[in-house]
Design an enzyme around this catalytic site. Sequence first.
Site, mmCIF file in Angstrom:
data_model
loop_
_atom_site.group_PDB
_atom_site.id
_atom_site.type_symbol
_atom_site.label_atom_id
_atom_site.label_comp_id
_atom_site.label_asym_id
_atom_site.label_seq_id
_atom_site.Cartn_x
_atom_site.Cartn_y
_atom_site.Cartn_z
ATOM 1 N N LYS A 54 0.844 -1.207 0.000
ATOM 2 C CA LYS A 54 0.000 0.000 0.000
ATOM 3 C C LYS A 54 0.872 1.248 0.000
ATOM 4 O O LYS A 54 0.643 2.177 -0.764
ATOM 5 C CB LYS A 54 -0.915 0.021 1.234
ATOM 6 C CG LYS A 54 -2.124 -0.884 1.109
ATOM 7 C CD LYS A 54 -2.840 -1.039 2.443
ATOM 8 C CE LYS A 54 -3.878 -2.154 2.336
ATOM 9 N NZ LYS A 54 -4.366 -2.609 3.636
ATOM 10 N N GLN A 98 -5.326 -1.379 9.518
ATOM 11 C CA GLN A 98 -5.263 -2.741 8.973
ATOM 12 C C GLN A 98 -5.896 -3.744 9.941
ATOM 13 O O GLN A 98 -5.592 -3.741 11.139
ATOM 14 C CB GLN A 98 -3.793 -3.105 8.696
ATOM 15 C CG GLN A 98 -3.579 -4.446 8.042
ATOM 16 C CD GLN A 98 -4.048 -4.499 6.586
ATOM 17 O OE1 GLN A 98 -4.083 -3.488 5.891
ATOM 18 N NE2 GLN A 98 -4.416 -5.683 6.134
ATOM 19 N N ASP A 121 -11.667 2.762 3.840
ATOM 20 C CA ASP A 121 -12.072 1.351 3.849
ATOM 21 C C ASP A 121 -13.587 1.206 3.700
ATOM 22 O O ASP A 121 -14.084 0.116 3.379
ATOM 23 C CB ASP A 121 -11.685 0.711 5.195
ATOM 24 C CG ASP A 121 -10.475 -0.194 5.101
ATOM 25 O OD1 ASP A 121 -10.240 -0.764 4.027
ATOM 26 O OD2 ASP A 121 -9.777 -0.334 6.119
HETATM 27 N N1 GUN Z 1 -7.491 -6.825 6.205
HETATM 28 C C1 GUN Z 1 -7.806 -7.599 5.147
HETATM 29 N N2 GUN Z 1 -8.458 -6.895 4.200
HETATM 30 C C2 GUN Z 1 -8.563 -5.636 4.681
HETATM 31 C C3 GUN Z 1 -9.113 -4.435 4.165
HETATM 32 O O1 GUN Z 1 -9.678 -4.372 3.051
HETATM 33 N N3 GUN Z 1 -9.002 -3.347 4.972
HETATM 34 C C4 GUN Z 1 -8.414 -3.391 6.187
HETATM 35 N N4 GUN Z 1 -8.379 -2.269 6.898
HETATM 36 N N5 GUN Z 1 -7.884 -4.483 6.694
HETATM 37 C C5 GUN Z 1 -7.953 -5.598 5.943
#
Ligand code: GUN
Length: 299
Positions: A54, A98, A121
């Site tokens: 990311k 996350q 998100d």
């Molecule tokens: N963990 C696995 N997929 C995601 C996601 O799309 N967003 C977040 N914040 N954590 C994750």
Amino acid sequence: MSATIIDGKAFAATVRAKVGKHVAHLKAEHGITPGLAVVLVGEDPASEVYVRNKGKQTLEVGMVSFEHKLDASTSQEDLLALIAQLNADPSVHGILCQLPVPDHIDSNTILNAIDPAKDVDGFHILNVGLLGTGQKSMVPCTPLGCLMMLREHHGSLSGLDAVVVGRSNIVGKPMAQLLLGDSCTVTIAHSRTKDLAEVCRRADIVVAAVGRPRMVQGDWIKPGATVIDVGINRVQHPDDPAKMKLVGDVDFASCVEVAGAITPVPGGVGPMTIACLLANTVTACCRANGVAEPEGLTA
Ligand code: GUN
């Protein structure tokens, strides 16, 4: 007959290029640089890989990346204090914490503490409600990526029968809302659904997001249907037991013979998720500054 392979890696590159172009426009015309803050608590290896990717891709499209890596023992109070600080920071347009977070932290409390306008998100309860009622919201990245690929392949989705296998808050439920928003007839199925194979066989679109390796079989698929595989499962490599291999929730070998189109794993939905996170960040930045949003980067 073999299905068209939907190339998520190539499509994600086009989304990132669009995001990059808009970032350049925001800088040149408005003097604004979108910023994305990612918070990681603890040392989950898969999460560390995601967060690194990311950060790298955020910089590649010209945005600012803020990374906050916190010790696994960080208290909920300290995490909430960091989120409050990011909420108040005008250089941060998107915030992502996350998941999963360590057990002593309540994930809903954290997700709902993020400013809904910075919730890239789309997990804040306000955004969940806005999406559910068909209003402008921040849309969860993985389902948004799936929707973009489906629209690209089909054009209009209106009237199609869609089955979403999986009912998670991150993928299954928002995916169903998005498909409904595009006028599909939507069924949400899951591991307890009676005669799951028969339910899938009725669908023009199957989205598999259950987290079970190769569960969806070729004889579950209507000939010509589109199959979107959200699963990322690590299984033992068939040729070398010491190695691991990534497989989806779909049995690709049997489904590719029946489907009209299918996403592979890896190289399908996965790359679209981060591309959509960048898209959401640029959207959030435009909304925060009252600037026109780029076309085609949200639902
Ligand atoms: N963990 C696995 N997929 C995601 C996601 O799309 N967003 C977040 N914040 N954590 C994750």
